[in-house]
Design a protein around this motif. Structure first.
Motif: not given
Length: 363
Positions: A176-178, A198-207
């Motif tokens: 609920g906090w993080l 609770r989990t989110l996945k994001v593409a790791l890029t050069e940016g």
């Protein structure tokens, strides 16, 4: 005195009993948060990545939080042995002096200096880390929600107080906090079942490589949060160890029917216990093993051997205060601990040459 203790989950032990332990059996290598404690893993890292795994060709997922993320990203660089040696040297030599008129170093000052260190270390080499032919990098961060969505001098301490109390009641309540945000390279799937939190996945890029890595190391109140990482949800990001201190995750591994390759989670760690989150450090009942670690093989220092290190302990963040402005004193004891840790790597190499099940302890 023996330095290395080998601990295995039940499925990992059964695997080794049937197949032994070969480099092609490794599917995942986690890297824990823990600050200076990670210094004792340098020799193991250099042996595992520079020599042992080089004898195989399978893909391996590298998952790291905080100093563990720095280690795992370093493993993805060309000539990782030299890169690990530099990481050790740079980490030991880090030093912060208060600005004129200040009694102590500010979180902003530490963050600025750390960002410069990362730029010096990875500048011009990010694509090496992102496109390794075998290693798939996953950087763990903790993303603030609600009152922790933005760093604030009053709201953030209150938010972390609420997170601590919620976590004491239930680890899921911490969500609920993080939330856990994982930055993954090469479109790789997560090597663990993320339904625990609770989990989110994001593409790791050069940016977003630099801000994601800095966020993974951003200890609350010691460093500033990293805000609005490109490609990820807006808001404040902190140390990945808050949600996943030692990466006590539900690792997914091939089934027995699929064969032994990539079946083992090899975990060089600075202790036997795999603590779920940073806020669980004082909650001893959460320090035990669970079925999440059934396929895991932990390489950890013998607690009695640790007592032979300078000050009778592993390097830790308290040493910054203990030695204060005595940089030479701290550097001396940290270098001594790192040098002594070569014994861990030597003993693991010796065991691999002649594996003995009697040397494996339950996890």
């Amino acid at each position: 005195m023996q330095a290395l203790h080998i601990h295995a989950g039940p499925k990992a032990l059964a695997h080794i009993r049937e197949h032994g332990l070969k480099p092609q059996h490794i599917g995942v290598i986690p890297g824990a948060a823990g600050g200076p404690k990670g210094l004792i893993l340098g020799p193991l890292d250099r042996f595992i990545f520079g020599e042992w795994l080089a004898q195989s060709s399978q893909s391996v997922d590298l998952v790291g939080a905080s100093i563990g993320a720095w280690r795992m990203a370093t493993a993805c660089l060309n000539d990782s042995v030299a890169a690990f040696a530099r990481l050790e040297r740079d980490y030991i030599q880090q030093h912060y002096e208060p600005l004129p008129g200040q009694k102590s170093v500010s979180a902003q000052q530490v963050s600025d200096a750390f960002g410069q260190s990362l730029q010096a270390f990875y500048g011009g080499r990010i694509q090496e880390a992102l496109s390794h032919p075998r290693f798939r990098l996953h950087i763990m961060t903790s993303h603030g929600r609600h009152v922790l969505h933005r760093e604030h001098p009053l709201a953030t301490p209150l938010g972390y107080a609420g997170a601590f109390l919620s976590n004491a009641l239930s680890r899921r309540a911490l969500g609920g906090w993080l939330e856990r945000v994982v930055f993954s390279a090469q479109g790789a799937a997560l090597p663990f079942d993320a339904q625990d939190f609770r989990t989110l996945k994001v593409a790791l890029t050069e940016g977003n490589f630099m801000p994601a890595l800095q966020a993974s190391c951003a200890i609350p109140f010691a460093l500033k949060a990293v805000h609005d990482i490109p490609g990820a949800p807006a808001g404040a990001y902190w140390d990945g160890g808050i949600t996943d201190y030692h990466l006590h995750l539900n690792w997914t591994a091939p089934t027995a029917a699929q064969g032994p390759e990539r079946a083992i989670v090899l975990y060089p760690h600075f202790q036997k216990n795999v603590v779920p989150g940073w806020l669980d450090k004082a909650l001893k009942w959460r320090h035990g093993t669970t079925p999440f670690l059934d396929n895991t093989l932990v390489l950890a220092p013998n607690p009695e051997w640790v007592k032979t290190l300078p000050n009778g302990k592993l390097p830790d963040r308290q040493d910054f205060m203990t030695y204060d402005r005595d940089l030479a004193g701290r550097v001396k004891v940290w270098q001594a601990a790192a040098s002594a840790s070569q014994q861990l790597a030597d003993e693991f190499a010796h065991w691999l040459a002649r594996p003995d099940l009697k040397d494996i302890r339950p996890l």
